[in-house]
Design a protein around this motif. Sequence first.
Motif, PDB file in Angstrom:
ATOM      1  N   ILE A   1       0.764  -1.061   0.183  1.00 20.34           N
ATOM      2  CA  ILE A   1       0.002   0.087  -0.080  1.00 20.34           C
ATOM      3  C   ILE A   1       0.969   1.120  -0.010  1.00 20.34           C
ATOM      4  O   ILE A   1       1.550   1.557   0.972  1.00 20.34           O
ATOM      5  N   ASP A   2       1.123   1.798  -1.097  1.00 23.24           N
ATOM      6  CA  ASP A   2       1.643   3.065  -1.228  1.00 23.24           C
ATOM      7  C   ASP A   2       1.121   4.289  -1.090  1.00 23.24           C
ATOM      8  O   ASP A   2       0.583   4.912  -2.105  1.00 23.24           O
TER       9      ASP A   2
ATOM     10  N   LYS B   1      -2.861  10.635  -7.524  1.00 23.22           N
ATOM     11  CA  LYS B   1      -2.359  10.024  -8.862  1.00 23.22           C
ATOM     12  C   LYS B   1      -1.422   9.123  -8.701  1.00 23.22           C
ATOM     13  O   LYS B   1      -1.334   8.061  -9.530  1.00 23.22           O
ATOM     14  N   ASP B   2      -0.572   9.356  -7.632  1.00 24.91           N
ATOM     15  CA  ASP B   2       1.044   8.512  -7.574  1.00 24.91           C
ATOM     16  C   ASP B   2       0.702   7.542  -6.706  1.00 24.91           C
ATOM     17  O   ASP B   2       1.583   6.724  -6.401  1.00 24.91           O
TER      18      ASP B   2
END
Length: 286
Positions: free
Chosen positions: A214-215, A222-223
């Motif tokens: 999970i970033d 959006k990133d």
Amino acid sequence: MYDIYYIGAQNSEKIDFCQWPYMVTGGDVFDGSYDEIEDDDHIQGFEKKITSKKLNIEIAKTGLITLPQAIDNLESVTEKDIIATTAGKLYVGNSYMKCWIRGTAKDRWIADLDRISNELEVITDYPYWITEEEFRFHKQGSESSEALEWLEFPYDVPYEVSKVRNLQYINNNNYTASGFKMIIYGPCINPLIRIAGHVYELRTTLYDGEYAVIDSSTRYAKDRKIIKVKADGTEENLFNSKNNESSIWEKIPAGLSIVSWNGAFGFDIILFNERGTPRWTLHSQT
């Protein structure tokens, strides 16, 4: 002396600006400012936009490294990132900024064959200095989990908390909430983690040898991403597997927070503590 260096994005090549043949002599990397968000002649908030910085260095012939070799090495590392449009990292101490070194302005190259001055132009579309903190939470019953029985907890953690292995804590040393990267290791089904009472949950199955990432390390939606990495290295998008009733992107609060889960799996959390300027730290030289 400040510990300042650049890590290229392509092959993790390092250019140390505090070790000859390169030596920093100045610049504005410690300076910073925010742009105001204005509406009807009132400031509604602040933001950062694309920012450029200057870093002044000396490049000199050193030992077996000639001046042309030193110049070419610096420019080959930085231009690889320019061509790939992939930001490297400029470090000041333990903090880094994602950026490109897009320009050089050389001086004294006619009069001196062994040393030149060089002003580097650094540009970034994410003008924040990031310090990472990593925390590991082990599966209950693992050897690492058993070792936690002897771990010393901060004085303000209740005694009952310190004795429950799947009820631990995370200490965010930043002065504000932080983005994070969470890595959850299989095997497990529908992993759920509570941090400071907030639920982070994936409704999926991870098999042995698989893990989910999970970033939420960036402030730009959006990133952000959620992926599963399978045992063979292939990736699967898990964005639609998140629990939509509790935001999985919720930043982790500053200070001490209780972490709880069922203990059936292990996971890591990396905090990304952001500042407008790098931490003011010195590197001791011997």
